[in-house]
Design a protein around this motif. Structure first.
Motif, PDB file in Angstrom:
ATOM      1  N   HIS A 196       6.721  -7.444 -15.206  1.00  0.00           N
ATOM      2  CA  HIS A 196       5.391  -6.778 -15.734  1.00  0.00           C
ATOM      3  C   HIS A 196       5.090  -5.875 -14.395  1.00  0.00           C
ATOM      4  O   HIS A 196       5.703  -5.819 -13.472  1.00  0.00           O
ATOM      5  CB  HIS A 196       4.426  -8.039 -15.397  1.00  0.00           C
ATOM      6  N   PRO A 197       4.052  -4.777 -14.895  1.00  0.00           N
ATOM      7  CA  PRO A 197       3.613  -3.757 -14.032  1.00  0.00           C
ATOM      8  C   PRO A 197       2.996  -4.330 -12.464  1.00  0.00           C
ATOM      9  O   PRO A 197       2.041  -3.531 -12.459  1.00  0.00           O
ATOM     10  CB  PRO A 197       2.785  -2.938 -14.888  1.00  0.00           C
ATOM     11  N   ASP A 198       3.411  -5.321 -11.966  1.00  0.00           N
ATOM     12  CA  ASP A 198       3.102  -5.647 -10.665  1.00  0.00           C
ATOM     13  C   ASP A 198       4.060  -6.562  -9.910  1.00  0.00           C
ATOM     14  O   ASP A 198       3.970  -6.680  -8.945  1.00  0.00           O
ATOM     15  CB  ASP A 198       1.728  -6.213 -10.664  1.00  0.00           C
ATOM     16  N   ASP A 199       5.354  -6.771 -10.726  1.00  0.00           N
ATOM     17  CA  ASP A 199       6.019  -7.650 -10.080  1.00  0.00           C
ATOM     18  C   ASP A 199       7.086  -7.020  -9.249  1.00  0.00           C
ATOM     19  O   ASP A 199       7.234  -7.593  -7.987  1.00  0.00           O
ATOM     20  CB  ASP A 199       7.047  -7.998 -11.350  1.00  0.00           C
ATOM     21  N   CYS A 200       7.627  -6.047  -9.170  1.00  0.00           N
ATOM     22  CA  CYS A 200       8.392  -5.194  -8.135  1.00  0.00           C
ATOM     23  C   CYS A 200       7.544  -5.070  -7.000  1.00  0.00           C
ATOM     24  O   CYS A 200       8.102  -5.033  -5.667  1.00  0.00           O
ATOM     25  CB  CYS A 200       8.949  -3.824  -8.619  1.00  0.00           C
ATOM     26  N   ASP A 201       6.327  -4.558  -7.161  1.00  0.00           N
ATOM     27  CA  ASP A 201       5.318  -4.511  -6.067  1.00  0.00           C
ATOM     28  C   ASP A 201       5.119  -5.284  -5.145  1.00  0.00           C
ATOM     29  O   ASP A 201       5.051  -5.388  -3.803  1.00  0.00           O
ATOM     30  CB  ASP A 201       4.201  -3.858  -6.745  1.00  0.00           C
ATOM     31  N   GLU A 202       4.997  -6.756  -5.818  1.00  0.00           N
ATOM     32  CA  GLU A 202       4.735  -7.863  -4.973  1.00  0.00           C
ATOM     33  C   GLU A 202       6.065  -8.196  -4.351  1.00  0.00           C
ATOM     34  O   GLU A 202       6.119  -8.775  -3.164  1.00  0.00           O
ATOM     35  CB  GLU A 202       4.610  -9.164  -5.861  1.00  0.00           C
ATOM     36  N   ASP A 203       7.243  -8.252  -4.897  1.00  0.00           N
ATOM     37  CA  ASP A 203       8.531  -8.842  -4.303  1.00  0.00           C
ATOM     38  C   ASP A 203       9.282  -8.012  -3.489  1.00  0.00           C
ATOM     39  O   ASP A 203      10.038  -8.380  -2.820  1.00  0.00           O
ATOM     40  CB  ASP A 203       9.186  -9.344  -5.539  1.00  0.00           C
ATOM     41  N   GLY A 204       9.209  -6.762  -3.594  1.00  0.00           N
ATOM     42  CA  GLY A 204       9.911  -5.475  -3.072  1.00  0.00           C
ATOM     43  C   GLY A 204       9.245  -4.426  -2.409  1.00  0.00           C
ATOM     44  O   GLY A 204       9.822  -3.479  -2.171  1.00  0.00           O
ATOM     45  N   GLY A 205       8.005  -4.472  -2.601  1.00  0.00           N
ATOM     46  CA  GLY A 205       6.932  -3.122  -2.429  1.00  0.00           C
ATOM     47  C   GLY A 205       7.204  -2.866  -0.675  1.00  0.00           C
ATOM     48  O   GLY A 205       7.461  -1.645  -0.541  1.00  0.00           O
ATOM     49  N   GLY A 206       7.166  -3.841   0.083  1.00  0.00           N
ATOM     50  CA  GLY A 206       7.254  -3.461   1.554  1.00  0.00           C
ATOM     51  C   GLY A 206       8.793  -2.705   1.596  1.00  0.00           C
ATOM     52  O   GLY A 206       8.799  -1.669   2.362  1.00  0.00           O
ATOM     53  N   THR A 207       9.730  -3.128   1.255  1.00  0.00           N
ATOM     54  CA  THR A 207      11.082  -2.693   1.398  1.00  0.00           C
ATOM     55  C   THR A 207      10.915  -1.211   0.758  1.00  0.00           C
ATOM     56  O   THR A 207      11.709  -0.392   1.326  1.00  0.00           O
ATOM     57  CB  THR A 207      12.243  -3.693   0.771  1.00  0.00           C
ATOM     58  N   ALA A 208      10.535  -1.207  -0.547  1.00  0.00           N
ATOM     59  CA  ALA A 208      10.339   0.168  -1.461  1.00  0.00           C
ATOM     60  C   ALA A 208       9.874   1.267  -0.280  1.00  0.00           C
ATOM     61  O   ALA A 208      10.355   2.373  -0.132  1.00  0.00           O
ATOM     62  CB  ALA A 208       9.561  -0.183  -2.328  1.00  0.00           C
ATOM     63  N   ILE A 209       8.587   0.617   0.475  1.00  0.00           N
ATOM     64  CA  ILE A 209       8.060   1.783   1.333  1.00  0.00           C
ATOM     65  C   ILE A 209       8.851   2.341   2.137  1.00  0.00           C
ATOM     66  O   ILE A 209       9.133   3.661   2.708  1.00  0.00           O
ATOM     67  CB  ILE A 209       6.646   1.134   1.966  1.00  0.00           C
ATOM     68  N   LEU A 210       9.467   1.183   3.149  1.00  0.00           N
ATOM     69  CA  LEU A 210      10.616   1.643   4.059  1.00  0.00           C
ATOM     70  C   LEU A 210      11.532   2.441   3.713  1.00  0.00           C
ATOM     71  O   LEU A 210      11.979   3.542   4.349  1.00  0.00           O
ATOM     72  CB  LEU A 210      11.022   0.487   4.579  1.00  0.00           C
ATOM     73  N   ARG A 217      -3.107  -0.969 -17.456  1.00  0.00           N
ATOM     74  CA  ARG A 217      -1.879  -1.287 -16.787  1.00  0.00           C
ATOM     75  C   ARG A 217      -1.043  -0.131 -16.367  1.00  0.00           C
ATOM     76  O   ARG A 217      -0.490  -0.111 -15.154  1.00  0.00           O
ATOM     77  CB  ARG A 217      -1.171  -2.645 -17.171  1.00  0.00           C
ATOM     78  N   PHE A 218      -0.540   0.643 -17.172  1.00  0.00           N
ATOM     79  CA  PHE A 218       0.183   1.919 -16.950  1.00  0.00           C
ATOM     80  C   PHE A 218      -0.398   2.572 -16.074  1.00  0.00           C
ATOM     81  O   PHE A 218       0.141   3.087 -14.882  1.00  0.00           O
ATOM     82  CB  PHE A 218       0.317   2.473 -18.381  1.00  0.00           C
ATOM     83  N   ASP A 219      -1.609   2.967 -16.136  1.00  0.00           N
ATOM     84  CA  ASP A 219      -2.423   3.858 -15.040  1.00  0.00           C
ATOM     85  C   ASP A 219      -2.288   3.069 -13.623  1.00  0.00           C
ATOM     86  O   ASP A 219      -1.943   4.009 -12.681  1.00  0.00           O
ATOM     87  CB  ASP A 219      -3.858   4.072 -15.488  1.00  0.00           C
ATOM     88  N   GLU A 220      -2.746   1.850 -13.615  1.00  0.00           N
ATOM     89  CA  GLU A 220      -2.493   0.977 -11.995  1.00  0.00           C
ATOM     90  C   GLU A 220      -1.178   1.172 -11.803  1.00  0.00           C
ATOM     91  O   GLU A 220      -1.013   1.242 -10.354  1.00  0.00           O
ATOM     92  CB  GLU A 220      -2.834  -0.377 -12.567  1.00  0.00           C
ATOM     93  N   ALA A 221      -0.068   1.078 -12.446  1.00  0.00           N
ATOM     94  CA  ALA A 221       1.317   1.237 -11.983  1.00  0.00           C
ATOM     95  C   ALA A 221       1.574   2.529 -11.522  1.00  0.00           C
ATOM     96  O   ALA A 221       2.158   2.735 -10.349  1.00  0.00           O
ATOM     97  CB  ALA A 221       2.370   0.850 -13.156  1.00  0.00           C
ATOM     98  N   LYS A 222       1.048   3.381 -12.244  1.00  0.00           N
ATOM     99  CA  LYS A 222       1.434   4.968 -11.765  1.00  0.00           C
ATOM    100  C   LYS A 222       0.634   5.125 -10.603  1.00  0.00           C
ATOM    101  O   LYS A 222       1.248   5.738  -9.551  1.00  0.00           O
ATOM    102  CB  LYS A 222       1.000   6.044 -12.783  1.00  0.00           C
ATOM    103  N   GLU A 251      -5.898  -3.329 -10.075  1.00  0.00           N
ATOM    104  CA  GLU A 251      -7.124  -3.933 -10.160  1.00  0.00           C
ATOM    105  C   GLU A 251      -7.339  -5.267 -11.213  1.00  0.00           C
ATOM    106  O   GLU A 251      -7.704  -6.198 -10.648  1.00  0.00           O
ATOM    107  CB  GLU A 251      -8.247  -3.002 -10.528  1.00  0.00           C
ATOM    108  N   SER A 252      -6.699  -4.838 -12.186  1.00  0.00           N
ATOM    109  CA  SER A 252      -6.916  -5.735 -13.316  1.00  0.00           C
ATOM    110  C   SER A 252      -6.089  -7.294 -13.094  1.00  0.00           C
ATOM    111  O   SER A 252      -6.434  -8.201 -13.639  1.00  0.00           O
ATOM    112  CB  SER A 252      -6.170  -5.087 -14.553  1.00  0.00           C
ATOM    113  N   GLN A 253      -5.158  -6.911 -12.173  1.00  0.00           N
ATOM    114  CA  GLN A 253      -4.312  -7.886 -11.802  1.00  0.00           C
ATOM    115  C   GLN A 253      -4.932  -8.828 -10.386  1.00  0.00           C
ATOM    116  O   GLN A 253      -5.203 -10.008 -10.600  1.00  0.00           O
ATOM    117  CB  GLN A 253      -2.674  -7.855 -11.759  1.00  0.00           C
ATOM    118  N   MET A 254      -5.026  -8.139  -9.409  1.00  0.00           N
ATOM    119  CA  MET A 254      -5.280  -8.603  -8.051  1.00  0.00           C
ATOM    120  C   MET A 254      -6.738  -9.076  -8.161  1.00  0.00           C
ATOM    121  O   MET A 254      -6.737 -10.305  -7.399  1.00  0.00           O
ATOM    122  CB  MET A 254      -5.097  -7.551  -7.035  1.00  0.00           C
ATOM    123  N   TYR A 255      -7.538  -8.650  -8.761  1.00  0.00           N
ATOM    124  CA  TYR A 255      -9.146  -9.057  -8.781  1.00  0.00           C
ATOM    125  C   TYR A 255      -9.635  -9.731 -10.046  1.00  0.00           C
ATOM    126  O   TYR A 255     -10.816 -10.016 -10.053  1.00  0.00           O
ATOM    127  CB  TYR A 255      -9.998  -7.859  -8.212  1.00  0.00           C
TER     128      TYR A 255
END
Ligand SMILES: [Zn+2]
Length: 292
Positions: free
Chosen positions: A34-48, A80-85, A207-211
């Motif tokens: 889903h368009p928030d899964d990588c973000d949650e599980d690997g987002g910090g590593t992706a930033i680094l 969700r596409f716009d949120e992912a972008k 937003e649509s997911q987190m809140y």
């Protein structure tokens, strides 16, 4: 003439240095359902990794068109596409969303070929995806689909219109808490403490997911603050993942006992048996922050 020669020499030298540097820059692709899964599980590593100049891409295998209590279909997929972008910008990664329906993913040949093409087009050195043990069928089948793409990405007669990779990448699994048939094994653990605030800020784009959706399905919608600054602070509290003893032990292996004790936020990964099997030295080349 001499000037021109010097200029040419300078150009040749700088392009040689640039290509030598690029050789050390890994190409990472994270694949979630889903368009928030990588973000949650690997987002910090992706930033680094993105800060180090690595090319990082997130792919969502579904368009997220079922994840809401009042919106649905094309309207929700567009939101969700716009949120992912926007999240991709905040993480410093490219974000692709495949147009498969949310909640209806199956491990079909068609989607397997979509994933093989994505991995090849990115010329990935490392592929990260969920394990096929999960409560959500989309997560489970994303795990199966990516496992099925391992090895096949190097077979030229499969999806021949996209040139095959000359290597089988390293395949890693995101961390999860599921125990059966076997618990997650944190082979690699990354300290994301310094980028945790940035990770939360990127998650805030969903937003649509987190809140809205996750608080609704989890029965805590009344706890979401109305104020935008307050709700991001609340998100940091609710999205912090407790470091398990196994992840702490992995942090100690990679960072040493003293530094590991200071880590407040971490992301961990397990090595999948179907991709290239990296040695500890090769893991440090992929994740240079683990070299001490
Ligand atoms: Zn998901």
């Amino acid at each position: 003439m001499q000037k021109l020669f010097c200029l040419l020499l300078l150009f040749a030298c700088t392009s040689f240095i640039a290509s030598a540097q690029n050789e050390n820059k890994m190409r990472i692709i994270m694949i979630g359902a889903h368009p928030d899964d990588c973000d949650e599980d690997g987002g910090g590593t992706a930033i680094l990794l993105s800060q180090m100049g690595y090319a990082v891409k997130f792919v969502s295998v579904t368009n997220g068109d079922a994840g809401h209590q009042t919106m649905k279909g094309k309207e929700l997929a567009k939101r969700r596409f716009d949120e992912a972008k926007e999240a991709g910008k905040r993480f410093g990664v490219e974000y692709d969303v495949l147009d498969n329906h949310d909640g209806e993913l199956t491990p079909s040949l068609e989607v397997r070929l979509q994933i093989i093409r994505k991995i090849r087009e990115w010329n990935a050195d490392v592929v990260i995806a969920p394990r096929p043990n999960d409560y959500h069928p989309d997560h489970r089948y994303t795990g199966v689909l990516v496992q099925d793409a391992a090895y096949m990405v190097a077979v030229p007669n499969i999806a021949p219109e996209t040139p095959a990779l000359r290597k089988n990448p390293v395949f890693l699994y995101f961390q999860d808490g599921f125990q059966r048939p076997n618990p997650f094994r944190p082979d690699i653990a990354i300290d994301i403490t310094n980028v945790f605030v940035q990770k939360i800020h990127a998650l805030d784009a969903h937003e649509s997911q987190m809140y809205e959706w996750l608080p609704w399905i989890g029965h805590y919608l009344d706890q979401v603050p109305k104020d935008k600054t307050e709700r991001e602070k609340w998100l940091a509290k609710t999205r912090a993942v407790t470091i398990t003893p196994a992840v702490r032990a992995s942090l100690e292996k990679w960072y040493g006992k003293d530094k590991a004790a200071e880590v407040q936020h971490a992301e961990a990964f397990e090595i999948c048996e179907y991709g290239a099997q990296p040695t500890d030295e090769e893991i440090k080349k992929i994740f240079p922050m683990l070299s001490r």
